[in-house]
Design a protein around this motif. Structure first.
Motif, PDB file in Angstrom:
ATOM      1  N   THR A 173     -32.735  29.347 -51.959  1.00 53.77           N
ATOM      2  CA  THR A 173     -31.907  29.484 -50.756  1.00 53.77           C
ATOM      3  C   THR A 173     -31.675  28.128 -50.106  1.00 53.77           C
ATOM      4  N   LEU A 207     -28.130  26.318 -49.490  1.00 56.02           N
ATOM      5  CA  LEU A 207     -27.698  25.770 -48.201  1.00 56.02           C
ATOM      6  C   LEU A 207     -27.154  24.353 -48.365  1.00 56.02           C
ATOM      7  N   SER A 208     -27.823  23.556 -49.179  1.00 52.39           N
ATOM      8  CA  SER A 208     -27.373  22.183 -49.402  1.00 52.39           C
ATOM      9  C   SER A 208     -26.034  22.152 -50.131  1.00 52.39           C
ATOM     10  N   SER A 228     -23.161  23.494 -47.835  1.00 53.85           N
ATOM     11  CA  SER A 228     -23.019  22.832 -46.536  1.00 53.85           C
ATOM     12  C   SER A 228     -21.692  22.084 -46.442  1.00 53.85           C
ATOM     13  N   ALA A 240     -25.384  27.710 -40.611  1.00 51.79           N
ATOM     14  CA  ALA A 240     -26.845  27.796 -40.777  1.00 51.79           C
ATOM     15  C   ALA A 240     -27.594  27.538 -39.479  1.00 51.79           C
ATOM     16  N   HIS A 257     -32.334  22.260 -43.655  1.00 54.04           N
ATOM     17  CA  HIS A 257     -32.029  23.286 -44.651  1.00 54.04           C
ATOM     18  C   HIS A 257     -33.293  23.996 -45.117  1.00 54.04           C
ATOM     19  N   SER A 294     -34.392  26.323 -42.446  1.00 52.95           N
ATOM     20  CA  SER A 294     -33.477  27.466 -42.335  1.00 52.95           C
ATOM     21  C   SER A 294     -33.641  28.455 -43.473  1.00 52.95           C
ATOM     22  N   ALA A 295     -34.200  28.003 -44.586  1.00 55.58           N
ATOM     23  CA  ALA A 295     -34.189  28.816 -45.807  1.00 55.58           C
ATOM     24  C   ALA A 295     -34.974  30.115 -45.663  1.00 55.58           C
ATOM     25  N   LEU A 353     -33.177  32.691 -43.443  1.00 55.44           N
ATOM     26  CA  LEU A 353     -31.938  33.086 -44.118  1.00 55.44           C
ATOM     27  C   LEU A 353     -32.231  34.013 -45.295  1.00 55.44           C
ATOM     28  N   ASN A 374     -17.607  28.188 -44.155  1.00 58.85           N
ATOM     29  CA  ASN A 374     -18.043  26.900 -44.702  1.00 58.85           C
ATOM     30  C   ASN A 374     -17.003  26.318 -45.657  1.00 58.85           C
TER      31      ASN A 374
END
Length: 648
Positions: free
Chosen positions: A159, A163-164, A167, A340, A424, A427-428, A431, A454
């Protein structure tokens, strides 16, 4: 029952076939899968770099590619060297990297005998491809650090990688040649190799760990079964951290936050090792920097100290803008995180106030009465402790850097970029928990909306907003190429081989020699040198050249004072600015007299009406117009980019 991770599935397959997991085969497969993922990330970032068509920050060119161009091709190449390089504020290590890239590209172009257009495209693409490698490493080490925290092959770690990849900021910024981008990559790799498993009784060597067998496996760092031993890992971390601090001195704030708790909680032996390695690695990097800067500046100097002196003691950073104290909270972090952001807030709360909760959501220990499960349970507890330590430290690092940079009046989103991978990772967990498998239809709709938002932001920022200032450089370069090709070998005796261009824009609105390429394109632009040696009491009234051009009552008084008479460019005029050949942009004006009008004038649409009135009746005609932006926070940069050419 929680979903099984990919690593669990691979181990289960091997167990079914052989009766017991084969650790070496599983580890080999895992390393191959990591390599495969990195190759995919590298391909993605190369596409990202080569398709990026918009302008973000002048530093992308003037603090890296312009000095690199001069290093590679000499002063006769007419790169634009800004005041920071003349006052030794920047380390030469960063442009030195791209100077090597330019030299390799030049050798390749010579060997392959590329034509002019292909050579130019190679020089433009080569730094982008190199930066794409750093961007892919950033994605990869964000994932690896997440695995160090949440477990190898865990859904939460993937995850963080997602996110990376998804982004918008990463797509917009990570492949640009800003020092902040390299700083961010170096920081992420260095944090991954940091000894998060400390405190331990002593630092074990890799060979001793291997000799202990399975008992030692439970004491190994959560970061993974790397071939690199603990001491080499520490040295690599410190070397990369030192280079990041040389690139951007503010990076020291990150390492003070990370290292002080480690030093405080470490044993006496570990403290000795850490202090010794900090001294050795720091000395090595500082020595490398001193030698590089001695070669570049031809004097002994230490740019990080001069950077802090000019920007903090003399407050020169304020010359480029002030921001509200809440800027990073209301604009900076939302721009970095976009969709995020809510999950990052929850992740911060969990990291700071829920230490007892195991961070992994995809790997849950199974209780057992078997005494053999006790070591595994103990190992799991150790891993949870290290994971919570990482999350807490990352959260405090984000807080420290944001709070410290808030105290500085001049603020930019990119100054927070080094902590984006940390954000990130934080946040993972929330999320992955929010979108737990199977995902309910309502949350699936939320996930789809987040991805579309995004995608829209990334597409607009990288393909639409401020693309005209990039496109115009391609137009000018290609027009000049056609002149050279028409004149066959480009010999001055066979026709016009020099193009003269004037940019009536706010300073550094476009790239420069890194996109113009040819030194025979003699160009100038309005400058914005800061008040370097003017007392603080007098700076409020200081106007740089660009300010003087735009100040009321408008550009006409500046044009009358600095440019040649309009009679030279009327229908009966004869001069066209050809005498500019090979003139350095920093010395545009003749020592005694006024500047000649160029063959091409470049400006924003906001200036068009005033120039139309002033240049009415001259030989200037519009020859190119390109879309730049739908809106801009600087009114001087609104509208299209326009090029007027002298007819004939």
């Amino acid at each position: 029952m929680p979903p099984r991770s990919p690593s669990d599935s691979a181990t289960a397959t091997i167990t079914r076939r052989t009766g017991s997991p084969r650790r070496s085969d599983s580890f080999s497969d895992y390393r191959e899968s990591r390599l495969g993922i990195f190759v995919l990330l590298l391909g993605l970032r190369i596409v990202n770099a080569l398709t990026l068509r918009t302008f973000f920050q002048p530093d992308e060119y003037f603090q890296s590619l312009e000095p690199a161009w001069q290093l590679a091709f000499g002063q006769q190449s007419h790169a634009w060297i800004t005041w920071e390089w003349r006052t030794q504020l920047r380390t030469s290590l960063h442009p030195g990297l791209f100077a090597v890239v330019y030299q390799v590209a030049a050798k390749l172009a010579h060997i392959c005998d590329f034509g002019l257009p292909v050579q130019a495209q190679l020089f433009i693409a080569a730094p982008k491809v190199v930066q794409a490698v750093f961007a892919a490493l950033l994605d990869c080490y964000t994932w690896k650090l997440a695995e160090s925290t949440y477990g190898k092959g865990s859904r939460t770690a993937f995850t963080a990688l997602a996110l990376s990849i998804c982004s918008p900021w990463q797509w917009f910024c990570s492949t640009r040649t800003l020092s902040n981008c390299l700083e961010t990559t170096l920081t992420s790799i260095a944090v991954y190799y940091w000894p998060w498993q400390w405190p331990e009784p002593r630092l074990k060597s890799a060979s001793a760990a291997d000799a202990r067998g399975s008992q030692t496996q439970s004491n190994k760092p959560i970061a993974g079964k790397e071939s690199l031993g603990p001491l080499p890992r520490l040295r690599l971390s410190l070397l990369l951290a030192a280079f990041a601090c040389i690139l951007r001195p503010t990076n020291l704030l990150i390492w003070l936050t990370i290292s002080f708790p480690t030093l405080w909680n470490a044993s006496s032996r570990q403290r000795y090792i850490l202090i010794r390695e900090v001294f050795l690695c720091g000395s090595a990097v500082i020595g490398c920097s001193l030698l590089s800067d001695r070669f570049y500046y031809q004097v002994w100097t230490f740019p990080p100290l001069r950077f802090l002196y000019f920007n903090i003691v003399q407050s020169l950073a304020v010359f480029y803008g002030r921001n509200r104290p809440d800027y990073y909270l209301t604009e900076g972090l939302p721009l970095l995180l976009t969709t995020a952001l809510p999950f990052a807030v929850v992740g911060f709360w969990q990291a700071l106030f829920q230490h007892g909760q195991p961070p992994s959501i995809s790997q849950t220990p199974t209780p057992s009465d078997d005494p053999k499960s006790a070591p595994a349970s103990q190992s799991s507890n150790q891993q949870d402790a290290v994971s919570n330590r990482i999350l807490s430290r990352l959260a405090w690092t984000c807080i420290t850097l944001t709070a410290s940079l808030t105290l500085i009046s001049h603020k930019e989103v990119r100054f927070l970029y080094p902590i984006l991978s940390f954000l990130h990772i934080l946040s993972a967990r929330p999320l992955a928990s929010f979108f737990s498998v199977p995902i309910p239809p309502s949350r699936r709709a939320i996930l789809t909306a987040c991805l579309l938002i995004n995608l829209a932001i990334a597409g607009y920022a990288s393909q639409v907003h401020q693309r005209g200032v990039i496109d115009v450089m391609d137009y000018l370069r290609q027009k000049h190429e056609s002149r050279l090709i028409q004149n066959e070998s480009g010999s001055p005796s066979k026709g016009i081989t020099t193009t003269t261009v004037g940019f009536l824009m706010p300073c550094h609105s476009t790239p420069w020699r890194s996109h113009l390429v040819y030194p025979s394109i003699s160009a100038w632009a309005l400058s914005c040198e800061p008040p370097l040696y003017i007392p603080l009491s007098s700076r409020s009234t200081y106007l740089d050249e660009a300010d003087q051009f735009y100040v009321s009552p408008g550009p006409v008084p500046w044009l009358e004072a600095h440019m040649a008479s309009l009679q030279t460019i009327t229908a009966s005029g004869s001069r066209s600015g050809r005498h500019w050949a090979n003139m350095d942009p920093g010395f545009r004006k003749e020592q005694h007299g006024k500047s000649e009008w160029p063959m091409e004038l470049v400006f924003f649409e906001a200036l068009e009406e005033e120039l139309r009135r002033y240049l009415k009746g001259t030989r200037y005609k519009e020859c190119w117009r390109g879309f730049n932006s739908h809106w801009h926070d600087d009114g001087r940069r609104t509208g299209d980019v326009v090029v007027w050419c002298l007819d004939g």
